[in-house]
Structures are given as structure tokens and as C-alpha cells.
Enzyme design. Sequence first.
Site, PDB file in Angstrom:
ATOM      1  N   LYS A 186     -12.330  -3.868   8.626  1.00 22.71           N
ATOM      2  CA  LYS A 186     -12.398  -4.619   7.376  1.00 22.71           C
ATOM      3  C   LYS A 186     -13.544  -5.614   7.376  1.00 22.71           C
ATOM      4  O   LYS A 186     -13.987  -6.089   8.428  1.00 22.71           O
ATOM      5  CB  LYS A 186     -11.079  -5.360   7.124  1.00 22.71           C
ATOM      6  CG  LYS A 186     -10.873  -6.565   8.020  1.00 22.71           C
ATOM      7  CD  LYS A 186      -9.599  -7.341   7.650  1.00 22.71           C
ATOM      8  CE  LYS A 186      -9.399  -8.506   8.604  1.00 22.71           C
ATOM      9  NZ  LYS A 186      -7.999  -8.914   8.734  1.00 22.71           N
ATOM     10  N   GLN A 207       0.888 -11.043  -3.022  1.00 24.33           N
ATOM     11  CA  GLN A 207      -0.466 -10.582  -2.742  1.00 24.33           C
ATOM     12  C   GLN A 207      -1.130 -10.148  -4.035  1.00 24.33           C
ATOM     13  O   GLN A 207      -0.508  -9.474  -4.846  1.00 24.33           O
ATOM     14  CB  GLN A 207      -0.428  -9.363  -1.818  1.00 24.33           C
ATOM     15  CG  GLN A 207      -0.077  -9.689  -0.398  1.00 24.33           C
ATOM     16  CD  GLN A 207      -0.319  -8.470   0.477  1.00 24.33           C
ATOM     17  OE1 GLN A 207       0.122  -7.379   0.140  1.00 24.33           O
ATOM     18  NE2 GLN A 207      -1.010  -8.663   1.568  1.00 24.33           N
ATOM     19  N   ASP A 222      -2.964  -7.634  -4.685  1.00 21.89           N
ATOM     20  CA  ASP A 222      -3.259  -6.473  -3.860  1.00 21.89           C
ATOM     21  C   ASP A 222      -3.859  -5.374  -4.720  1.00 21.89           C
ATOM     22  O   ASP A 222      -3.445  -5.179  -5.853  1.00 21.89           O
ATOM     23  CB  ASP A 222      -1.930  -5.982  -3.261  1.00 21.89           C
ATOM     24  CG  ASP A 222      -2.128  -5.318  -1.918  1.00 21.89           C
ATOM     25  OD1 ASP A 222      -3.274  -5.231  -1.472  1.00 21.89           O
ATOM     26  OD2 ASP A 222      -1.124  -4.895  -1.329  1.00 21.89           O
ATOM     27  N   ARG A 261       7.619 -11.254   4.745  1.00 19.58           N
ATOM     28  CA  ARG A 261       7.292 -11.045   6.154  1.00 19.58           C
ATOM     29  C   ARG A 261       8.075 -12.039   6.985  1.00 19.58           C
ATOM     30  O   ARG A 261       8.099 -13.226   6.668  1.00 19.58           O
ATOM     31  CB  ARG A 261       5.783 -11.239   6.373  1.00 19.58           C
ATOM     32  CG  ARG A 261       4.990 -10.231   5.569  1.00 19.58           C
ATOM     33  CD  ARG A 261       3.512 -10.438   5.699  1.00 19.58           C
ATOM     34  NE  ARG A 261       2.829  -9.357   4.979  1.00 19.58           N
ATOM     35  CZ  ARG A 261       1.522  -9.205   4.944  1.00 19.58           C
ATOM     36  NH1 ARG A 261       0.746 -10.052   5.593  1.00 19.58           N
ATOM     37  NH2 ARG A 261       0.999  -8.213   4.277  1.00 19.58           N
ATOM     38  N   CYS A 289       0.793  -1.236   0.000  1.00 18.20           N
ATOM     39  CA  CYS A 289       0.000   0.000   0.000  1.00 18.20           C
ATOM     40  C   CYS A 289       0.823   1.282   0.000  1.00 18.20           C
ATOM     41  O   CYS A 289       0.478   2.209  -0.743  1.00 18.20           O
ATOM     42  CB  CYS A 289      -1.046   0.006   1.106  1.00 18.20           C
ATOM     43  SG  CYS A 289      -0.603  -0.822   2.620  1.00 18.20           S
ATOM     44  N   HIS A 329      -8.464  -0.871   0.816  1.00 17.33           N
ATOM     45  CA  HIS A 329      -7.480  -1.944   0.574  1.00 17.33           C
ATOM     46  C   HIS A 329      -8.278  -3.182   0.219  1.00 17.33           C
ATOM     47  O   HIS A 329      -9.182  -3.553   0.946  1.00 17.33           O
ATOM     48  CB  HIS A 329      -6.671  -2.277   1.827  1.00 17.33           C
ATOM     49  CG  HIS A 329      -5.929  -1.123   2.413  1.00 17.33           C
ATOM     50  ND1 HIS A 329      -4.553  -1.094   2.462  1.00 17.33           N
ATOM     51  CD2 HIS A 329      -6.351   0.024   2.988  1.00 17.33           C
ATOM     52  CE1 HIS A 329      -4.172   0.029   3.063  1.00 17.33           C
ATOM     53  NE2 HIS A 329      -5.245   0.730   3.392  1.00 17.33           N
ATOM     54  N   HIS A 383      -5.512  -1.211  -4.349  1.00 19.40           N
ATOM     55  CA  HIS A 383      -5.879  -0.053  -3.539  1.00 19.40           C
ATOM     56  C   HIS A 383      -6.728   0.868  -4.383  1.00 19.40           C
ATOM     57  O   HIS A 383      -6.352   1.189  -5.502  1.00 19.40           O
ATOM     58  CB  HIS A 383      -4.618   0.636  -3.002  1.00 19.40           C
ATOM     59  CG  HIS A 383      -3.854  -0.265  -2.090  1.00 19.40           C
ATOM     60  ND1 HIS A 383      -2.813  -1.041  -2.539  1.00 19.40           N
ATOM     61  CD2 HIS A 383      -4.037  -0.599  -0.791  1.00 19.40           C
ATOM     62  CE1 HIS A 383      -2.370  -1.785  -1.536  1.00 19.40           C
ATOM     63  NE2 HIS A 383      -3.092  -1.549  -0.467  1.00 19.40           N
TER      64      HIS A 383
END
Length: 650
Positions: free
Chosen positions: A477, A392, A394, A374, A345, A523, A396
Site C-alpha cells: 500500500k 470507514q 471505504d 474491531r 471489502c 482498496h 473498493h
Amino acid sequence: MAPRTGFDLYDDKSVIALRVNGELKDLATEVTEADTVEPVTIDSPDGLAILRHSTAHVLAQAVQSVNPEAKLGIGPPVTDGFYYDFDVAAPFTPEDLKALQKEMERIVRSGQRFVRRAVSDDEARAELADEPYKLELIGLKGGAAEGGEESVEVGAGELTIYDNVDPKSGETVWKDLCRGPHLPSTRLIGNGFALLRNAAAYWRGSEKNPQLQRIYGTAWPTKDELRAYQARLEEAARRDHRKLGAELDLFSFPDEIGSGMAVFHPRGGIIRKEIEDYMRERLVAYDYEFVNTPHITKSTLFEVSGHLDWYREGMFPAMHLDEETDAEGHVTRQGQDYYLKPMNCPMHNLIYRARGRSYRELPLRLAEFGAVYRYEKSGTLSGLTRVRALTQDDAHIYVTPDQVKDELRRQLEFVLETLRGYGLEDFYLELSTKNPDKYVGSDEVWEEATTTLRDVALESGLELVPDPGGAAFYGPKISVQARDAIGRTWQLSTVQLDFNLPERFELEYTAPDGTRQRPVMIHRALLGSIERFFAILLEHYAGAFPVWLSPVQVVGIPVAEEYGPYLDEVIARLKAVGVRAEVDHSDDRMPKKIRNHTKAKVPFQLIAGEEDRANGAVSFRYRDGSQENGVPVDDAIEKIVEAIRSKVQV
RNA sequence: GCCGGCUUGGCGCAAUUGGUAGCGCAUCCGACUUGUAAUCGGAAGGUUACGGGUUCAAGUCCCGUAGCCGGCUCCA
């Protein structure tokens, strides 16, 4: 009229407890006509929990009968079973578990009665003087009265002790601090229970506390139900993606690379590519734009975002670069810390901020399959579902405050439709709300965001389960939970509303009136991590993927060598239209080839011998052994192509 | 990270109380080619995860490290 108990009211042996005025009570509870009384049967959800809780008591009694020094922790029912925690000098061994199972069987057969007895705090302290953990729970009771933690041991009201009474002698053979209710007799536990495993667990769930030894068990009303449960566990083991991943040659975890970092083999690579290609198609259809960002960044980025404050422990340590020192070791040039990114992000925010933005551009949807790293604790790594290097899917989305609600609806729809495309059908939603110890921003903003999310979730018509304190630090979320083919649930997609990172990154857009406004950020991860989603699909399908995801979609098997060239022609036509197909020209015999490709879970085996060749046909054999013989080649090709296009299972 | 368990050729497994590593599948070579889940024969492949120690002798016992498994804690 004399008070009556559940024993008087219900003849049915499967009734093991009562619900009196909405509260669960022992069958021996005295009720009057003024009370609303409902029976609780042993096979109902409440009844099963009581059965399992009582079985936990029997376990604890068995442990203390074998080892009187063992101190009791807690022993609640859990999904499909129960556990009990003990403070013992030496951890339990597998042999200990066998001995305990035997002792439990003896207790069960002796038919002890569970007898409830209310006690004052002081009485309880006196009786449980040798049980330090129980004393601690009694001490917590004060807090429980003001809405603090409740447990199966201590409720908000009076304390109770359950005595296990031998029916012959009338003697109390064991007792435990407990709210109840319990079965009337240990005999109802029958032979539908089993001890499963032991493990350590922190006292009261905190890393700072000592570890107790936990024994897990399962309990069912009948032996048959126990067997069915054990069969379910075996089925889950059969589908284990780690096992299938090796068997089907999909991926591996080379020790040389490091824990939690997978490599995908060619067959796994195809599946992964299909998963991603479909995802990209969907992203295009929903007006996403693709971006790409690097894997490492200077520390400033994660200082601004706040990730370093909240998740430093979960990040790989910094690489300190560009520092220069002179001969004496004095720093002559200040270095820089670089981090592997644990999140995309902040980088997407920089893309947003790369130039001035207009309200006309919003919603702006940026998507990336971003590789993130991670530093998960070593003990938490598990196959592909918990790794240190992951991708991910991912995205946004930047919107004006007015657009938030519509966009959330649209995203939820997008997520559910897309998941259905992968063959997952059964969903419910979870709403994760603020963790009071871990959040940024004002309470009002959180409140507003949470309300908006809840509204959208409720509109979807799906079941909505609360998850208090489950939110990330920057916003609440909704997560989509999916049930797989054998009923397990997996947290998949998440949609998070974030008013805080736009603030931290000072994101702006120009509104119609020419003023600068702050966008809201959503997100959205659909698959979560591609690695984990891969594992979920692999287990969902038990390795037998629908045709579009199968690494090899068609294998041609000639009845004898002579028919190889004929099948080559058929396979060539399939390849020409993009089907992953090959002919097995190995010198194995035909039945062996069938065996090999069935084990490899190839969806279509095309067999051809003299009969088929003479008729310009092929014969289908499917993974389940069923057949379809003499299909004209044109029809066969059409059938295969259609099966791929429509993403069906065969 | 914490607790416990496990670690034998690519995979699945064997090796009596410590006595000098075997089998099946897969692989390679050869022969065979048969309409729906294992053709036959041969070969190659392991310093028993790694590093120490005990012992005349260690896959077997002890210590340490790594990895994996089951839990706990954590999970942006």
C-alpha cells in the site's frame, strides 16, 4: 604529518563530533589528510542524536549510582529525546525520577569525558559479566555481521565500550557497551535536558520477553530550546481532542456502552455530517457508486477472505446462532457463527459478484461509509484515534490489469485534492511492502504490485518513505501522511493494491474477446476512520474550525434586549440560506455572551445595538477579538455565505 | 493483553498525621440589561468509580473489578 583530531581541526565549541568518510565519529578520532572530514554541530540532526544518546548514558550512570543492582537494557536517541531501559526490582516512581534528574545534573556538571575503547568479544564479555542484557547483545553480533539487526550498542564491526572518565582524577567512573559516537564531555549536556516519564517496555520489543522499566527523557543544546520543546508539548495538550471534545460538547465515551465506543453529541454530529457530506460530493465527482452492507455476517465470508486467519484476535468473538438441541442436549440443528465485520471489502466483493461483470463496467468504484468493529486490545484504545467501533470511508475499485496504473494515479490525485479541501496541505507518502511472515499470494505478484505502486508514488513528486513489512496480508500500500498545524504527522489515506482477494472470491469479468478475466482490486480509504479523522481535524484546528465545519456558524448578540428582534431578522435571513445561526437571547450581559461564544469558538459573532440598527448594519466580532463594525446586512450575509462556500478559515 | 499512575456533584479543583465532604464554573429561580472575554442574590446537585476488608471511625489504609491516562506489544 602527525595525525590530528577534531579538537585540533575545529575551534567552534558547537562542533561535537566528526563525519569521517561519511561515518559519524567522536571528536577525538584521529584523522589524516587522506580522510574526508566534516564537522557535526550539536544543533544538526546528527548532533542532536549524539547529544541525546550521551544524555541517555548519563541517565544510566545515574540509575546505577542510585541503584547498583539495576541491569542495563538499551538506551538510544529517539525523536526529540532518548530513553533507557533498565531491569530493576521495583518500577521507578515520580520521586525516583526527580532524584535521578538531580544525580544527572551532578554528573553533567562534573564534566566527565566519554572515551572510546575497542574491545574483543571476550574482553567485552568479561567486563560486562554483570550485565545479562548486554551479553545477549554481544551474542547477537554474529547475526549483525550478516545484515541482521544493528543497534546503538552493537554495530556490525568491532565492539566498543565507552568509559566515562572523571576529568580531575582520570578515573573511569562508569562504562557502557556502545557504538558511539558521543559528546566529548558531559558538560555539553548543560541544563537543556529533562526526564519525562517512565513506562514498561518489552526487552527487544517482543511480547514474549520480560518487561524492562523504560525512562524517557528529552535533551536540547540550550535551556531555551528545552523550554520551547516543553511549550510544544503543552500546546499539543491544549489541542487534545479528548479535552476539546468535552469542552465543546462534541462527543463522549459513556462507560455504559463500553471502551472505545463513542457517541457524537449534536455539535459533533454537525461536524461529522459536514465531513461526510463533502466526502460524498467528492465521491460523486470521481464516479464512485454508493453501496450499503450489513454490520454482521456469517463466518464463511471472513474464512474466504482470510481475515479470520490473520486477524481473529482483533475481531469480536463470534455469536453462535440458530443452534437447536433436544431434551438430552444433543444438537438437532447445526448453528452458525456470525461475526461483527472488521472490514467491508469482502462484502463489496459480494456486490461485485452478484452478477456477471463486463470490462465495460470497469473501473467499478464502490464506496461506503461502513461501520466496522474491531476488538482492539484494551491498552491500545485512545480517544477517537483508536476505537472499537468506527466508520470507514471505504472504497473498493475493480479494474482490469491494464487500468491499474491510471486508476492509481487518479486515486492519489483524488485523495490529495480531497484532503486539501479539509484544510490539510502538507503531505508525504509511505510505501508499505510485504511482511515476509504475513502475506498471501506469490512473490512475483507482490513484486509487480509493489513496483507499480512505487512508480505512481514517485510520479506524484511527493517525498516517498519506505515502510518495509508494513503491508496488509493481501497487498502492498501507499499511505498518505499529513502534517498538522503543529507539525505532527498522521497516517491518513491508504491506497492498497490487491491481486489476492479477487482470486479468493473468484471475481471475474468478461473481456472484449469474450474470455473470463480476473479483475484487480484497489482498496482505498481516504479519511481512514471518520472518528479518527474527526479527531485529527479537531486537533489541527484546535477546535476553531473553518466556518463550513463549525457547529454554530453565526451567533447574534444584541447589545441590549431591545435589539434582539432586529438581530432575529438578520439571523432568519441567514438561516433561510442554510447558515447555522442563532441569536443569544439569554439574560447574560453582552460581554458575558461574547466570552461564552468566543470560548465555544463560534467563527462569526454579529453584534447589534442602536448604531447598527439605525444603519441597517451589524458588527462582526471574530474569534481572535478583532472587529469589523457597521457592515450593511446584505454585505454581512454575502460575506458569511461566501466564507462557508469557499471553506475558508476566519 | 502487559507495566505504572489516576478515578471526589456535568466540568475544573479542595479536604492537616484516617475523625463524619467544600469551592469555582455550568444548571435552575429571581432581579438587572450596560457597545466588544465573567452583573448580583438565592436554590438544587455527591451513599467520594464499583465490590469487599482493616478500624470505635475510611475520600484518606489493604485486596479485587471497571474506566481513563502514559508507555510497550498490536493496528486488516
